[in-house]
Design a protein around this motif. Sequence first.
Motif, PDB file in Angstrom:
ATOM      1  N   LEU A  26      -3.745   3.901   5.351  1.00 33.49           N
ATOM      2  CA  LEU A  26      -3.648   2.999   4.203  1.00 33.49           C
ATOM      3  C   LEU A  26      -4.024   1.564   4.545  1.00 33.49           C
ATOM      4  CD1 LEU A  26      -0.495   4.325   2.303  1.00 33.49           C
ATOM      5  CD2 LEU A  26      -2.899   4.975   2.062  1.00 33.49           C
ATOM      6  N   THR A  41       1.991  -5.011   6.918  1.00 37.14           N
ATOM      7  CA  THR A  41       1.613  -5.538   5.609  1.00 37.14           C
ATOM      8  C   THR A  41       0.112  -5.439   5.437  1.00 37.14           C
ATOM      9  OG1 THR A  41       1.993  -7.345   4.035  1.00 37.14           O
ATOM     10  CG2 THR A  41       1.280  -7.965   6.260  1.00 37.14           C
ATOM     11  N   ARG A  42      -0.320  -5.660   4.240  1.00 38.50           N
ATOM     12  CA  ARG A  42      -1.721  -5.922   3.917  1.00 38.50           C
ATOM     13  C   ARG A  42      -1.690  -6.899   2.753  1.00 38.50           C
ATOM     14  NH1 ARG A  42      -5.264  -1.031   2.279  1.00 38.50           N
ATOM     15  NH2 ARG A  42      -6.265  -2.572   0.947  1.00 38.50           N
ATOM     16  N   ASP A  44      -3.226  -7.470   0.026  1.00 43.93           N
ATOM     17  CA  ASP A  44      -3.264  -7.057  -1.376  1.00 43.93           C
ATOM     18  C   ASP A  44      -2.092  -6.178  -1.798  1.00 43.93           C
ATOM     19  OD1 ASP A  44      -4.116  -4.889   0.147  1.00 43.93           O
ATOM     20  OD2 ASP A  44      -5.769  -4.361  -1.181  1.00 43.93           O
ATOM     21  N   ALA A  45      -1.220  -5.786  -0.870  1.00 38.31           N
ATOM     22  CA  ALA A  45      -0.082  -4.932  -1.229  1.00 38.31           C
ATOM     23  C   ALA A  45       1.088  -5.716  -1.795  1.00 38.31           C
ATOM     24  CB  ALA A  45       0.382  -4.119  -0.017  1.00 38.31           C
ATOM     25  N   VAL A  73       7.123   5.486  -2.194  1.00 40.03           N
ATOM     26  CA  VAL A  73       6.461   4.197  -2.029  1.00 40.03           C
ATOM     27  C   VAL A  73       5.138   4.329  -2.773  1.00 40.03           C
ATOM     28  CG1 VAL A  73       5.537   2.510  -0.410  1.00 40.03           C
ATOM     29  CG2 VAL A  73       7.570   3.858   0.212  1.00 40.03           C
ATOM     30  N   PHE A  75       1.612   2.759  -4.633  1.00 35.51           N
ATOM     31  CA  PHE A  75       0.594   1.712  -4.708  1.00 35.51           C
ATOM     32  C   PHE A  75      -0.384   2.075  -5.813  1.00 35.51           C
ATOM     33  CE2 PHE A  75       1.796   1.675  -0.159  1.00 35.51           C
ATOM     34  CZ  PHE A  75       2.329   0.396  -0.114  1.00 35.51           C
ATOM     35  N   THR A  76      -0.702   1.103  -6.669  1.00 36.04           N
ATOM     36  CA  THR A  76      -1.707   1.287  -7.715  1.00 36.04           C
ATOM     37  C   THR A  76      -3.065   0.927  -7.131  1.00 36.04           C
ATOM     38  OG1 THR A  76      -0.079   0.744  -9.415  1.00 36.04           O
ATOM     39  CG2 THR A  76      -2.399   0.594 -10.036  1.00 36.04           C
ATOM     40  N   VAL A  77      -4.040   1.803  -7.351  1.00 37.71           N
ATOM     41  CA  VAL A  77      -5.400   1.599  -6.856  1.00 37.71           C
ATOM     42  C   VAL A  77      -6.379   1.732  -8.018  1.00 37.71           C
ATOM     43  CG1 VAL A  77      -4.817   2.440  -4.545  1.00 37.71           C
ATOM     44  CG2 VAL A  77      -5.707   4.046  -6.235  1.00 37.71           C
ATOM     45  N   GLN A  83     -10.055   7.807  -3.112  1.00 37.03           N
ATOM     46  CA  GLN A  83      -8.984   7.742  -2.115  1.00 37.03           C
ATOM     47  C   GLN A  83      -8.430   9.135  -1.819  1.00 37.03           C
ATOM     48  OE1 GLN A  83      -8.350   5.104  -0.277  1.00 37.03           O
ATOM     49  NE2 GLN A  83      -9.987   4.135  -1.451  1.00 37.03           N
ATOM     50  N   PHE A 118       4.414   8.725   0.070  1.00 35.05           N
ATOM     51  CA  PHE A 118       3.601   7.633  -0.449  1.00 35.05           C
ATOM     52  C   PHE A 118       2.788   8.188  -1.612  1.00 35.05           C
ATOM     53  CE2 PHE A 118       4.654   6.147   3.711  1.00 35.05           C
ATOM     54  CZ  PHE A 118       4.715   4.771   3.589  1.00 35.05           C
ATOM     55  N   LEU A 120      -0.261   7.262  -4.470  1.00 36.20           N
ATOM     56  CA  LEU A 120      -1.302   6.387  -5.002  1.00 36.20           C
ATOM     57  C   LEU A 120      -1.473   6.752  -6.468  1.00 36.20           C
ATOM     58  CD1 LEU A 120      -4.007   6.250  -2.185  1.00 36.20           C
ATOM     59  CD2 LEU A 120      -2.036   4.761  -2.566  1.00 36.20           C
TER      60      LEU A 120
END
Length: 131
Positions: A26, A41-42, A44-45, A73, A75-77, A83, A118, A120
């Motif tokens: 990720l 971290t990243r 954009d997260a 957990v 994350f919106t992509v 992906q 996780f 997405l």
Amino acid sequence: MHITDSAISLNVPDAEASATWLEEHLGFTVVMAADGFSSLTRRDAGLHIIFLRTGLETFKPASASGSADGLLVVFTVDDIDAQYERLRSEGVEIVTPIETEPWGERFFQMADPNGVIFQLVQWMTPSPAAE
């Protein structure tokens, strides 16, 4: 109150394995690490994900020590299908194949080496928050 940063901390048997998985699949980066502890971290997260090895004496409150059962957990992509194919080709354990809910949420779920789930997601129609 002014919040300056955000994090989620997960108590797992092998913090290093989860951290490596998050880096490899990720694109997160380790910003701090020690024995039994990794913070990633990243940009954009919008948050840090912290893995703490189960059984650390410094974990507080001790009554909350354990696994991440029931936690997702998410994350919106904006490229969910790409992906999904990328992660499948990398051998990531997909626990819920890609699907689209009637309300427009297209998602899939995967498990890291410690079983943390996780997800997405991509909204195929405007999300309720956007209306």
